[in-house]
Write a protein that holds these residues in place. Structure first.
Motif, PDB file in Angstrom:
ATOM      1  N   SER A   1      85.253  46.099   6.390  1.00 35.64           N
ATOM      2  CA  SER A   1      85.739  45.108   7.354  1.00 35.64           C
ATOM      3  C   SER A   1      86.505  43.982   6.659  1.00 35.64           C
ATOM      4  CB  SER A   1      84.565  44.516   8.131  1.00 35.64           C
ATOM      5  OG  SER A   1      85.002  43.485   9.005  1.00 35.64           O
TER       6      SER A   1
ATOM      7  N   VAL B   1      88.514  41.539   9.064  1.00 36.01           N
ATOM      8  CA  VAL B   1      88.305  40.509  10.079  1.00 36.01           C
ATOM      9  C   VAL B   1      88.089  41.195  11.424  1.00 36.01           C
ATOM     10  CG1 VAL B   1      90.783  40.215  10.593  1.00 36.01           C
ATOM     11  CG2 VAL B   1      89.178  38.334  11.039  1.00 36.01           C
ATOM     12  N   ASP B   2      87.155  40.669  12.192  1.00 32.10           N
ATOM     13  CA  ASP B   2      86.839  41.194  13.521  1.00 32.10           C
ATOM     14  C   ASP B   2      87.255  40.143  14.549  1.00 32.10           C
ATOM     15  OD1 ASP B   2      85.815  42.219  15.845  1.00 32.10           O
ATOM     16  OD2 ASP B   2      83.809  42.632  15.047  1.00 32.10           O
TER      17      ASP B   2
ATOM     18  N   HIS C   1      89.564  45.135  15.291  1.00 33.58           N
ATOM     19  CA  HIS C   1      88.784  44.983  14.062  1.00 33.58           C
ATOM     20  C   HIS C   1      89.575  45.593  12.912  1.00 33.58           C
ATOM     21  CE1 HIS C   1      84.550  45.387  12.048  1.00 33.58           C
ATOM     22  NE2 HIS C   1      85.420  44.750  11.294  1.00 33.58           N
TER      23      HIS C   1
ATOM     24  N   TYR D   1      97.044  35.975  11.110  1.00 30.79           N
ATOM     25  CA  TYR D   1      96.170  36.965  11.731  1.00 30.79           C
ATOM     26  C   TYR D   1      96.604  37.335  13.138  1.00 30.79           C
ATOM     27  CZ  TYR D   1      93.739  33.725  14.916  1.00 30.79           C
ATOM     28  OH  TYR D   1      93.427  32.873  15.923  1.00 30.79           O
TER      29      TYR D   1
ATOM     30  N   SER E   1      88.564  36.113   6.719  1.00 27.37           N
ATOM     31  CA  SER E   1      87.872  35.905   7.986  1.00 27.37           C
ATOM     32  C   SER E   1      87.513  34.434   8.206  1.00 27.37           C
ATOM     33  CB  SER E   1      86.619  36.777   8.047  1.00 27.37           C
ATOM     34  OG  SER E   1      85.972  36.650   9.290  1.00 27.37           O
TER      35      SER E   1
END
Length: 411
Positions: free
Chosen positions: A14, A16-17, A43, A210, A289
């Protein structure tokens, strides 16, 4: 999503979610506001074997691109970028009167019209019915189709091999990256060239961009991962250019592997930059994140404080990236009563998920808001000039990325 779509590895980590959002270009008509609206997880993960960053393919290109809301020609700077590219490519590739140019995802003909103006034979391959029709109306020959190996072979059989194949801002949009690349190889002559522009993962992470993560963008490239993707389809990277477009892009120059030769020094230089940034190890991804979360907190704090002071803020633009930002931050019409856009296709519609009305640009001058939140921040220089009139009443511009900034504009 359990395996990398490029190399098949299960080593996905992972990055960034962003929760669940609707597809970013699924603008709503007024009669759809009381209907259910699907949302899909957003995600981003990275493969620690080939370092391709990717999201799960939860929607299909057919769902997004058969009828599309984005028309490239509404961006003045993007049309100029295309004109400059065509002029440079004619010299670089040596395109003469007998040459043949194909653009994949040719949109409304914004680029190929410059090829047409030079009297060079060309063809656009554009899956969206509505924007492809606009291209044909503008005099750009356009085939309505998605590119895959079969389409590439059919075009080659009918029109001959292409001396230059252009694929600008589409290489991230296709879940079958290997099949698409094989389609490019089918189109291009054995001694021809392929030019691909795609956002650079290096700047996406370094500049906190993002909001360019959305369901249309299935993967996010470094030069290292793009080299591997090209090779999977029979192409070899020979040169790379760093571009300012979309907040930071790479232009990849590739050729059929048998004709490529050694890559340029520029390729080695960018690979070294990516390695120094930690993008071939997990260290380059671990802080992203937290920086994304700060953008959300800062923007919400600003909008709430403006509302509590009794001041007004409206939006400018309704780009796909803006819908990632609005949904991630949970911004609704109580904090942003409307946004405007130059594209009349979007007028009278509402942003997906957040249901913010989209109005013509003239509404800003009519309402004279205290602040204008600029959602297509990548066009900052162009829009600061376009929006200079907000100075007339003391208005200011707000840019949310890479960090919140409030700009006084000159008249």
């Amino acid at each position: 999503m359990t395996r990398c779509r490029l190399c098949g590895s299960a080593a996905l980590v992972s990055v960034v979610d962003l929760g669940a959002t609707p597809p970013c270009e699924s603008f709503l008509a007024a009669d759809q506001l009381d209907e259910p609206e699907p949302a899909y997880p957003l995600h981003l993960r990275v493969c620690t074997d080939c370092w391709l960053a990717q999201i799960p393919p939860l929607i299909t290109p057919e769902e997004t691109f058969t009828q599309y809301a984005y028309f490239s020609s509404y961006s003045t700077s993007w049309v100029e970028h295309a004109r400059t590219f065509v002029a440079d490519a004619v010299q670089r590739v040596g395109l003469g009167p007998d040459a043949f140019v194909v653009e994949v995802a040719s949109n409304d003909g914004y680029l190929l019209k410059h090829v047409v103006d030079r009297g060079i034979r060309c063809l656009g391959i554009e899956p969206s019915v509505n924007v492809g029709a606009a291209a044909r109306d503008a005099g750009v020959p356009t085939l309505t189709a998605f590119l895959d190996p079969a389409t590439g072979s059919d075009v080659r059989a009918e029109h001959g091999p292409a001396d230059l194949v252009v694929a600008n801002n589409v290489y991230a949009h296709i879940p079958d990256v290997v099949g698409f690349t094989r389609g490019l190889r089918a189109l291009v002559a054995d001694d021809g060239w392929v030019s691909i522009e795609v956002q650079h993962l290096l700047t996406l992470i370094e500049e906190n961009q993002y909001d360019t993560i959305y369901h249309e963008h299935f993967q996010y490239y470094t030069v290292a991962s793009a080299t591997r993707a090209l090779a999977a389809g029979g192409l070899a990277l020979v040169d790379v250019e760093l571009l300012p477009t979309h907040g930071g892009s790479i232009r990849l120059w590739a050729r059929p592997a048998e004709a490529a030769g050694e890559p340029s020094r520029g390729v080695a230089d960018v690979l070294a930059r990516e390695k120094a940034a930690g993008l071939q190890e997990l260290s380059g991804y671990t802080e992203f994140s937290a920086r994304v979360a700060k953008v959300r907190r800062d923007l919400l704090r600003f909008l709430i404080e403006v509302a509590e002071r009794g001041e007004t803020v409206v939006g400018y633009g309704a780009p796909g990236k803006g819908n990632t930002l609005l949904n991630h931050c949970g911004i609704r019409p109580d904090l942003l009563p409307y946004t405007v856009d130059r594209n009349p296709y979007k007028h009278g519609r509402f942003t997906p998920g957040t249901r913010i009305p989209i109005l013509p640009p003239e509404q800003i001058a009519a309402d004279r808001p205290d602040y204008v939140l600029v959602l297509p921040w990548n066009l900052r220089a162009e829009l600061v000039e376009q929006l200079s009139f907000v100075h007339d009443w003391g208005g200011r511009l707000v840019f949310p990325i890479p960090e919140l900034s409030i700009v006084e504009v000159a008249s």
